[in-house]
Design an enzyme around this catalytic site. Structure first.
Site, PDB file in Angstrom:
ATOM      1  N   ASP A  55      -6.891   7.537  -0.093  1.00 53.15           N
ATOM      2  CA  ASP A  55      -6.364   6.720   0.999  1.00 53.15           C
ATOM      3  C   ASP A  55      -5.153   7.411   1.628  1.00 53.15           C
ATOM      4  OD1 ASP A  55      -8.311   4.882   0.391  1.00 53.15           O
ATOM      5  OD2 ASP A  55      -6.975   3.549  -0.705  1.00 53.15           O
ATOM      6  N   GLU A 101       0.810  -1.220   0.000  1.00 52.17           N
ATOM      7  CA  GLU A 101       0.000   0.000   0.000  1.00 52.17           C
ATOM      8  C   GLU A 101       0.845   1.273   0.000  1.00 52.17           C
ATOM      9  OE1 GLU A 101      -3.158   0.461  -0.400  1.00 52.17           O
ATOM     10  OE2 GLU A 101      -4.153  -1.399   0.170  1.00 52.17           O
TER      11      GLU A 101
END
Length: 143
Positions: free
Chosen positions: A66, A52
């Site tokens: 995000d 991520e």
């Protein structure tokens, strides 16, 4: 006047980088353990963080909204408009500093909610498809 603007921008960028941190793989895994994350989950969390954000607490995905090392979604879990809010009752900017305690607590909340919904809390992270199965290589030599 222009030199002052350049200096101000440089100072802002410098302060931002001071507040952020890029963890090492084992450093992140050990921090999860210190925060009480169940030991059997640490390899998967470490894989997710690598995929991520590459362990960068300042990571931000402008496309998806995000934030942070575990890429907490502003759609459901944090607020970008100033005050705390949404599922983790937090500002998204809190997830982009060097303190990952709130990131981990929010991620655990997301994990619990998605476990209730789907049976596997890691499904909340799209990168989990790359982290299914044996992830022990992500914590090899760390403990």
């Amino acid at each position: 006047m222009k030199p002052l603007i350049v200096v101000a921008i440089f100072m802002i960028l410098s302060l931002s980088s001071i507040e952020a941190k890029v963890y090492g793989r084992c450093e992140f895994a050990r921090e999860l353990a210190n925060l009480g994350v169940p030991r059997h989950q640490i390899p998967t969390w470490t894989c997710i963080a690598q995929r991520e954000s590459n362990y960068d607490t300042a990571a931000r995905n402008w496309g998806s909204g995000d934030h942070g090392i575990l890429q907490i979604s502003q759609l459901f879990w944090c607020n970008v408009d100033g005050g705390p809010g949404k599922g983790c009752n937090a500002q998204c900017s809190q997830f982009r500093n060097n303190n990952i305690v709130d990131d981990v607590r929010c991620a655990q909340k997301i994990f619990d909610e998605h476990t209730r919904i789907s049976g596997d809390g890691f499904n909340a992270w799209t990168t989990y498809r790359f982290c299914r199965g044996d992830n022990n290589r992500y914590v090899a030599g760390c403990f």
